[in-house]
Design an enzyme around this catalytic site. Structure first.
Site, PDB file in Angstrom:
ATOM      1  N   HIS A  53       0.778  -1.210   0.180  1.00  0.00           N
ATOM      2  CA  HIS A  53       0.001   0.231   0.133  1.00  0.00           C
ATOM      3  C   HIS A  53       0.974   1.166   0.070  1.00  0.00           C
ATOM      4  O   HIS A  53       1.834   1.274   0.604  1.00  0.00           O
ATOM      5  CB  HIS A  53      -0.887  -0.113   1.125  1.00  0.00           C
ATOM      6  N   HIS A 128       2.514  11.209  -1.297  1.00  0.00           N
ATOM      7  CA  HIS A 128       1.590  10.675  -0.247  1.00  0.00           C
ATOM      8  C   HIS A 128       1.682  11.815   0.896  1.00  0.00           C
ATOM      9  O   HIS A 128       2.340  11.705   1.789  1.00  0.00           O
ATOM     10  CB  HIS A 128       1.879   9.371   0.212  1.00  0.00           C
TER      11      HIS A 128
END
Length: 338
Positions: A53, A128
């Site tokens: 992930h 991110h």
């Protein structure tokens, strides 16, 4: 090779992988090429495949601006240097580089990308919360591994795009084509795509691209071929129930499927545990229960396919997922006996 021999070989591989729990064993670097013959003609959508992930988040740049994926309030706060240090603790979901993840057996990569607002040109970066490395550098690292391991197949899932117009997309798509060339697998009926199919065509890369331009390129699989339901919870019991429910609802044919075995912090979670970060707050204490759920799964038409995790090296995650493929051999053997 007989089914029994294949089954015994799989058991030996599983014992070798389990010899060093908590580490990403390099013996997983060629796990696809080492699968028994019976599994080489099985659709990749029916195999158990380990993934990560936010795969690229092993390095984020505290010195760069906060990414366009963040709220305006966060961007304002991030002018304080301590805020970026805290953001890093919650943005990083992996410790291992692409090369290290690949050597450990990871074959699915969850990718979020962005341009840098104000930067001249069309360069694209992983993102991110904070910016990561250039996408090109990551693609080249992956391609080097594939050159050295010609029977391994990977899934690159470009599922979030930020601050990108069509010009940025064309730039990125050309980068992907330049990096992998003939290794790219064109869109095909999902059930046709087996390891044997990929090897015969000398393909190693499936690109999933969640943007309408995918229709203009034969090597870009549309995002709806890679559904990845997201539980969006901090509660491990709710997560596991969600994973069970979405597996039951999985399409029998025509798509791959991602089980996101991850917990997602809420704003209040971060506020309560600012300094501890994601790994120490949510991941460490819940991974054993998540891994037990993984061990209880079975791949196949209505079973698990791709399973993703944060910090894939903390437990024997990849080896545990790979070992589930032994169950397909056992099923094959019982069918041949009956």
């Amino acid at each position: 090779m007989s089914p029994a021999a294949g089954k015994e070989g799989a058991r030996r591989r599983r014992r070798r992988r389990a010899a060093a729990p908590g580490a990403m064993a390099e013996s997983n670097a060629d796990w696809m090429g080492s699968l028994p013959a019976a599994l080489r003609t099985c659709p990749l959508s029916n195999l158990a495949i380990p993934g990560s992930h936010d795969s690229f988040s092993y390095w984020v740049d505290e010195k760069s601006p906060v990414g366009p994926d963040q709220a305006t309030a966060i961007k304002r706060l991030a002018k304080i240097s301590l805020v970026k240090k805290i953001m890093k603790k919650w943005s990083v979901t992996q410790n291992l580089t692409f090369k290290e993840q690949l050597e450990g057996g990871i074959r699915y990569f969850d990718l979020r990308v962005s341009s840098k607002p104000g930067e001249i040109g069309h360069e694209i970066y992983f993102i991110h919360g904070l910016f990561g490395i250039k996408v090109w550098d990551g693609l080249m690292e992956i391609n080097t591994f594939l050159d050295q391991h010609p029977k391994e197949v990977i899934f690159l899932d470009f599922n979030h795009f930020y601050a990108m117009d069509d010009g940025h997309h064309f730039f990125l798509i050309n980068r992907i084509r330049s990096a992998f060339g003939s290794k790219l697998c064109s869109v095909e009926c999902v059930e046709y795509v087996t390891l044997q199919y990929m090897w015969e065509k000398k393909h190693q890369v499936l690109i999933f691209y969640h943007y309408p331009l995918c229709r203009e390129f034969s090597f870009l699989w549309p995002g709806n071929k890679m559904p990845a339901p997201w539980a969006n919870t901090t509660n491990v019991h709710k997560l596991l129930q969600f994973l069970e429910t979405t597996l039951e609802e999985r399409s029998r044919y025509g798509t791959f499927h991602v089980s996101q075995a991850i917990l997602t912090p809420r704003v209040k979670t971060i506020a309560r545990h600012l300094i501890r970060g994601l790994k120490n707050t949510l991941v460490h204490r819940n991974l054993p229960m998540i891994l037990n759920w993984v061990k209880a799964q079975k791949p196949g038409v209505m079973g698990v396919n791709i399973i993703t995790s944060d910090f894939v090296e903390l437990v024997d995650f990849a080896a545990t997922v790979i070992a589930l493929n032994d169950l397909l051999l056992e099923e094959d053997e019982s069918t041949s006996k009956s």
